[in-house]
Design a protein around this motif. Structure first.
Motif, PDB file in Angstrom:
ATOM      1  N   ASP A   1      -5.369  -3.585   8.078  1.00 23.74           N
ATOM      2  CA  ASP A   1      -6.521  -4.267   7.464  1.00 23.74           C
ATOM      3  C   ASP A   1      -6.140  -5.259   6.780  1.00 23.74           C
ATOM      4  O   ASP A   1      -6.994  -6.591   6.784  1.00 23.74           O
ATOM      5  CB  ASP A   1      -7.166  -3.216   6.381  1.00 23.74           C
ATOM      6  CG  ASP A   1      -8.537  -3.862   5.665  1.00 23.74           C
ATOM      7  OD1 ASP A   1      -9.493  -3.880   6.219  1.00 23.74           O
ATOM      8  OD2 ASP A   1      -7.964  -4.257   4.532  1.00 23.74           O
ATOM      9  N   SER A   2      -5.056  -5.545   6.253  1.00 23.75           N
ATOM     10  CA  SER A   2      -4.468  -6.620   5.341  1.00 23.75           C
ATOM     11  C   SER A   2      -4.122  -7.659   6.343  1.00 23.75           C
ATOM     12  O   SER A   2      -4.013  -8.886   5.903  1.00 23.75           O
ATOM     13  CB  SER A   2      -3.633  -6.398   4.265  1.00 23.75           C
ATOM     14  OG  SER A   2      -2.257  -5.916   5.061  1.00 23.75           O
TER      15      SER A   2
ATOM     16  N   THR B   1      -2.148   6.335   6.381  1.00 22.05           N
ATOM     17  CA  THR B   1      -2.722   5.742   5.141  1.00 22.05           C
ATOM     18  C   THR B   1      -2.129   4.373   5.032  1.00 22.05           C
ATOM     19  O   THR B   1      -2.652   3.285   5.048  1.00 22.05           O
ATOM     20  CB  THR B   1      -2.598   6.237   3.670  1.00 22.05           C
ATOM     21  OG1 THR B   1      -3.284   7.677   3.980  1.00 22.05           O
ATOM     22  CG2 THR B   1      -3.348   5.465   2.513  1.00 22.05           C
TER      23      THR B   1
ATOM     24  N   SER C   1     -12.305   3.995   9.045  1.00 20.81           N
ATOM     25  CA  SER C   1     -11.748   3.117   8.371  1.00 20.81           C
ATOM     26  C   SER C   1     -11.085   1.626   9.158  1.00 20.81           C
ATOM     27  O   SER C   1     -11.108   0.624   8.407  1.00 20.81           O
ATOM     28  CB  SER C   1     -10.106   3.895   8.209  1.00 20.81           C
ATOM     29  OG  SER C   1     -10.574   5.079   7.482  1.00 20.81           O
TER      30      SER C   1
ATOM     31  N   TYR D   1      -4.311   0.895   5.785  1.00 21.16           N
ATOM     32  CA  TYR D   1      -4.451  -0.359   4.810  1.00 21.16           C
ATOM     33  C   TYR D   1      -3.683  -1.656   5.238  1.00 21.16           C
ATOM     34  O   TYR D   1      -4.204  -2.556   4.914  1.00 21.16           O
ATOM     35  CB  TYR D   1      -3.908  -0.022   3.587  1.00 21.16           C
ATOM     36  CG  TYR D   1      -4.999   0.993   2.680  1.00 21.16           C
ATOM     37  CD1 TYR D   1      -5.822   0.187   1.945  1.00 21.16           C
ATOM     38  CD2 TYR D   1      -5.122   2.160   2.921  1.00 21.16           C
ATOM     39  CE1 TYR D   1      -6.718   0.952   1.142  1.00 21.16           C
ATOM     40  CE2 TYR D   1      -6.240   2.889   2.219  1.00 21.16           C
ATOM     41  CZ  TYR D   1      -7.215   2.124   1.460  1.00 21.16           C
ATOM     42  OH  TYR D   1      -8.018   2.866   0.713  1.00 21.16           O
ATOM     43  N   ASN D   2      -2.497  -1.340   5.731  1.00 16.72           N
ATOM     44  CA  ASN D   2      -1.609  -2.573   6.336  1.00 16.72           C
ATOM     45  C   ASN D   2      -2.318  -3.321   7.477  1.00 16.72           C
ATOM     46  O   ASN D   2      -2.523  -4.683   7.446  1.00 16.72           O
ATOM     47  CB  ASN D   2      -0.247  -2.263   6.455  1.00 16.72           C
ATOM     48  CG  ASN D   2       0.367  -2.096   5.245  1.00 16.72           C
ATOM     49  OD1 ASN D   2       0.691  -2.868   4.420  1.00 16.72           O
ATOM     50  ND2 ASN D   2       0.951  -0.959   4.946  1.00 16.72           N
TER      51      ASN D   2
ATOM     52  N   SER E   1       0.853  -1.199  -0.002  1.00 17.43           N
ATOM     53  CA  SER E   1       0.093  -0.011  -0.263  1.00 17.43           C
ATOM     54  C   SER E   1       0.704   1.202   0.057  1.00 17.43           C
ATOM     55  O   SER E   1       0.411   2.296   0.309  1.00 17.43           O
ATOM     56  CB  SER E   1      -1.038   0.192   1.256  1.00 17.43           C
ATOM     57  OG  SER E   1      -1.991  -1.002   1.135  1.00 17.43           O
TER      58      SER E   1
ATOM     59  N   SER F   1      -0.813   5.006  -0.530  1.00 21.25           N
ATOM     60  CA  SER F   1      -0.352   6.091   0.310  1.00 21.25           C
ATOM     61  C   SER F   1      -0.026   7.320  -0.460  1.00 21.25           C
ATOM     62  O   SER F   1      -0.180   8.470  -0.139  1.00 21.25           O
ATOM     63  CB  SER F   1       0.541   5.448   1.309  1.00 21.25           C
ATOM     64  OG  SER F   1      -0.034   4.412   2.163  1.00 21.25           O
TER      65      SER F   1
END
Length: 297
Positions: A71-72, A64, A132, A68-69, A30, A34
């Motif tokens: 979440d992954s 960001t 988020s 996103y990380n 990501s 980002s």
């Protein structure tokens, strides 16, 4: 040990493999996405003829990267019945590294948030962070099943568009002391919201089979892929017609170029496309919009 009868890989092949490892790391960690968030925020500053503060850019980049990380690497995702793409397999193999990257990014973003005096916006930034995190984290129990915000029918694309538009338009407006309800800010926000919304539909198309397996009702799953493309293109066209007051002709003209690029990516989107189509091209359109504004400025 390599089989002696097997020919040694050529330097070109080795170079290509090394390049691919770096590209995969940038895209699937990501970092590329980002950078796109920073680029869109920078484009807003450029519209107002202001320089983007470097520390704010770093804070948005690392925040960001964290969201996103983290979440992954959520544990529940690895128990899902999924169609494993190259991107997903890369994330599984680098799960530990992604977790450490998320923690490091959170630390940097937190320090900058505190040192630069953003505490007065804790409520505003907090609600974006909550959306988020709750986007994929199943914390709401409905009908005997734990659900995340993305599990609510047709909601996920609107959440993505809202958070991205808020970060890349409202945060610059806050920094430059511009009222959020002023016409120019509302037009910029609406334009950015519709642009991100149009591209978010592309990722719903990418995740069509996965979302069906996990019971997530998205636009492609409910209305079909072709209808979703039509809705995305309508949102894209509407965004292009929202012209903020004071925008110069060259600014409007240059922004039409990434809009055309986004339209072609939407039209040719299909879940069978390689991961680079989405991670490199679809996300890359966001950076293309920044470069269009930068050149126009």
């Amino acid at each position: 040990m390599r089989n002696p009868n097997q020919p040694a890989p050529s330097s070109t092949t080795a170079s290509f493999a090394g390049l691919k490892r770096w590209v995969d790391a940038v895209l699937y960690s990501s970092a590329w996405l980002s950078a796109a968030a920073v680029g869109l925020m920078w484009a807003t500053f450029l519209f107002w003829r202001a320089d983007v503060p470097p520390r704010l850019a770093i804070m948005i980049f690392t925040a960001t990267l964290f969201l996103y990380n983290i979440d992954s690497v959520l544990p529940y995702k690895y128990g899902q019945r999924l169609v494993l793409s190259e991107r997903k397999l890369w994330m599984i193999h680098h799960r530990r590294e992604l977790f450490l990257l998320a923690l490091g990014s959170l630390a940097i973003a937190g320090v900058l948030f505190w040192l630069d005096g953003w505490q007065h916006l804790l409520g505003f930034l907090g609600h974006l962070t909550a959306i988020s995190l709750l986007y994929s984290l199943p914390v709401i129990r409905i009908g005997g099943r734990w659900r995340a915000l993305r599990d609510f029918p047709l909601l996920k694309v609107f959440l993505i568009a809202y958070v991205w538009a808020a970060v890349t338009v409202w945060i610059p407006a806050f920094y430059l002391n511009k009222p959020l309800l002023s016409p120019v800010v509302l037009v910029l926000f609406s334009r950015r919201f519709l642009f991100i919304l149009a591209l978010a539909f592309v990722f719903d198309i990418r995740d069509y089979t996965k979302d069906r397996l996990t019971g997530t009702r998205t636009f492609p799953g409910v209305f079909g892929v072709r209808a979703t493309k039509v809705v995305a293109l309508v949102a894209l066209v509407l965004s292009n017609f929202l012209i903020p007051q004071g925008a110069a002709f060259q600014h409007v003209f240059m922004l039409s170029l990434p809009t055309l690029l986004a339209g072609s990516i939407i039209w040719f989107a299909d879940e069978t496309r390689p991961d680079y189509y989405f991670a490199l091209l679809a996300d890359g359109v966001l950076l293309a919009q920044f470069f269009a504004v930068y050149l126009a400025s």
